[in-house]
Each structure stands twice: as C-alpha cells, then as structure tokens.
Scaffold this motif. Structure first.
Motif, mmCIF file in Angstrom:
data_model
loop_
_atom_site.group_PDB
_atom_site.id
_atom_site.type_symbol
_atom_site.label_atom_id
_atom_site.label_comp_id
_atom_site.label_asym_id
_atom_site.label_seq_id
_atom_site.Cartn_x
_atom_site.Cartn_y
_atom_site.Cartn_z
ATOM 1 N N GLU A 57 -8.075 -4.093 -93.170
ATOM 2 C CA GLU A 57 -8.950 -3.857 -92.015
ATOM 3 C C GLU A 57 -10.400 -3.789 -92.453
ATOM 4 N N PHE A 58 -10.681 -3.046 -93.492
ATOM 5 C CA PHE A 58 -12.046 -2.904 -93.995
ATOM 6 C C PHE A 58 -12.593 -4.265 -94.418
ATOM 7 N N ALA A 59 -11.784 -5.032 -95.121
ATOM 8 C CA ALA A 59 -12.221 -6.359 -95.575
ATOM 9 C C ALA A 59 -12.598 -7.244 -94.392
ATOM 10 N N ARG A 60 -11.778 -7.235 -93.359
ATOM 11 C CA ARG A 60 -12.030 -8.079 -92.184
ATOM 12 C C ARG A 60 -13.265 -7.644 -91.402
ATOM 13 N N ALA A 68 -8.893 -11.763 -93.884
ATOM 14 C CA ALA A 68 -8.398 -11.031 -95.053
ATOM 15 C C ALA A 68 -7.028 -10.441 -94.733
ATOM 16 N N ASN A 69 -6.173 -10.425 -95.756
ATOM 17 C CA ASN A 69 -4.824 -9.951 -95.518
ATOM 18 C C ASN A 69 -4.136 -9.657 -96.831
ATOM 19 N N PHE A 79 -8.594 -14.606 -97.916
ATOM 20 C CA PHE A 79 -9.026 -13.462 -98.711
ATOM 21 C C PHE A 79 -7.817 -12.566 -98.988
ATOM 22 N N PRO A 80 -7.086 -12.839 -100.063
ATOM 23 C CA PRO A 80 -5.905 -12.026 -100.381
ATOM 24 C C PRO A 80 -6.311 -10.697 -101.017
ATOM 25 N N VAL A 81 -6.795 -9.769 -100.185
ATOM 26 C CA VAL A 81 -7.302 -8.492 -100.704
ATOM 27 C C VAL A 81 -6.190 -7.620 -101.268
ATOM 28 N N ILE A 82 -4.969 -7.863 -100.827
ATOM 29 C CA ILE A 82 -3.787 -7.221 -101.379
ATOM 30 C C ILE A 82 -2.887 -8.347 -101.869
ATOM 31 N N ASP A 83 -2.491 -8.265 -103.137
ATOM 32 C CA ASP A 83 -1.709 -9.358 -103.717
ATOM 33 C C ASP A 83 -0.676 -8.785 -104.685
ATOM 34 N N ALA A 143 -19.361 -3.571 -100.235
ATOM 35 C CA ALA A 143 -19.422 -3.346 -98.786
ATOM 36 C C ALA A 143 -19.222 -1.875 -98.421
ATOM 37 N N GLY A 144 -18.856 -1.030 -99.405
ATOM 38 C CA GLY A 144 -18.756 0.398 -99.138
ATOM 39 C C GLY A 144 -17.396 1.029 -99.348
#
Length: 169
Positions: A57-60, A68-69, A79-83, A143-144
């Motif tokens: 959610e934050f990434a998107r 992102a997902n 954007f594979p933020v979790i892999d 991004a924080g």
C-alpha cells in the motif's frame, strides 16, 4: 473505496489488524484497509502478510510505485516490493521450507518499536518465505517507510513503521 458500509466501519475503527495468511483472497480489500489506516491515522498492526499489505500500500500510494505488489499476488507486478527470498526461488516442493521459529530481530535506535520493547534485540516467531525486496527497499525508505526491525545482518526487514509526523501510532 468500494462498499460504503465497509468504508464507514474502517473510518470509525479504533484500530485495524491484518493478520498473517497465505494467498490473494481479499488482498485488494486489505490494501484499502491499510490505506485507510495510514491516511486517517488509525492504529494499524500488520502481522506477516499484514506487513506485506502495508508495504505494498505504501509503495503504491506514497512512493509512487503504481502497481506495486507482492509476487505472491502478482508475478508480473512492475514493482515487486515483496518477493520470495532468493534461496526460496528454486524450491518446487514448498512443504517445510519456510523460516520457522524464534529468530533475532535487531530493533533500530530512534524507532517506536525499539522504545516499546526497550531492547536492542528481541526474538520473534517467523513464518516467512516472502520478504521486502531489498532492490526496492531504498526507494521505499526514501519515501518515508522506516525499516525499524531487521535481521541482525540487516538483510531482512522484520518490522516497519512511519514517522510520527506521518502517523501517530
């Protein structure tokens, strides 16, 4: 936000908990719940899959990573933020291959989780195969997103939080 009854319930919640789990059932609804918690400054606790939801959610919606997902939900995400952990990618028979048991978590100075535990290292149960993708971690942090708890070698993100300026909880 979808169903107005659900949105009203989330808006008036004292807190939102998204627990662990497997698979994509309800994933986008969980993303909406995490977004509501972040935007409305509602306390949020994401355990295992719930942390993956919060990172996605934050990434998107904050880091500008549209689509992102987690690759558990979408193998084709831009954007594979979790892999998957690299050592898990070649395993075909997944039974009994997850990291299990109480692993050390390094709690970083100046974070709320460190203040709450009042310890530099804690031991927590883990059941992970998917992790925050270190190739995108710096972008999330810029991004924080605060990676407030990590494996002792700082390779794996074990806890996240937002700054007090962005979220009071």
């Amino acid at each position: 936000m979808g169903d107005p009854t659900v949105a009203a319930r989330l808006d008036s919640a004292d807190g939102i908990l998204i627990p662990g789990g497997f698979g994509g059932r309800g994933w986008e609804g969980k993303i909406r719940a995490a977004r509501t918690a972040r935007e409305r400054k509602i306390p949020y606790l994401g355990i295992c899959l719930g942390m993956h939801v919060a990172v996605s959610e934050f990434a998107r919606h904050v880091a500008g990573m549209e689509g992102a997902n987690s690759t558990e939900m979408d193998l084709e995400t831009p954007f594979p933020v979790i892999d998957l952990l690299p050592e898990q990618k070649e395993i075909a028979d997944m039974g009994g291959t997850m990291r299990l048991g109480a692993d050390p978590v390094k709690l970083h100075d100046g974070t709320r989780i460190r203040r709450l535990y009042d310890e530099p290292v804690v031991y927590e149960r883990h059941r992970h195969r998917y992790e925050v993708n270190n190739h995108l971690r710096k972008r999330l942090e810029t991004a924080g997103l605060i990676c407030s708890g990590t494996s002792p070698d700082e390779r794996l993100v074990e806890a996240i939080e937002l700054s007090r300026d962005d979220h009071p909880f």
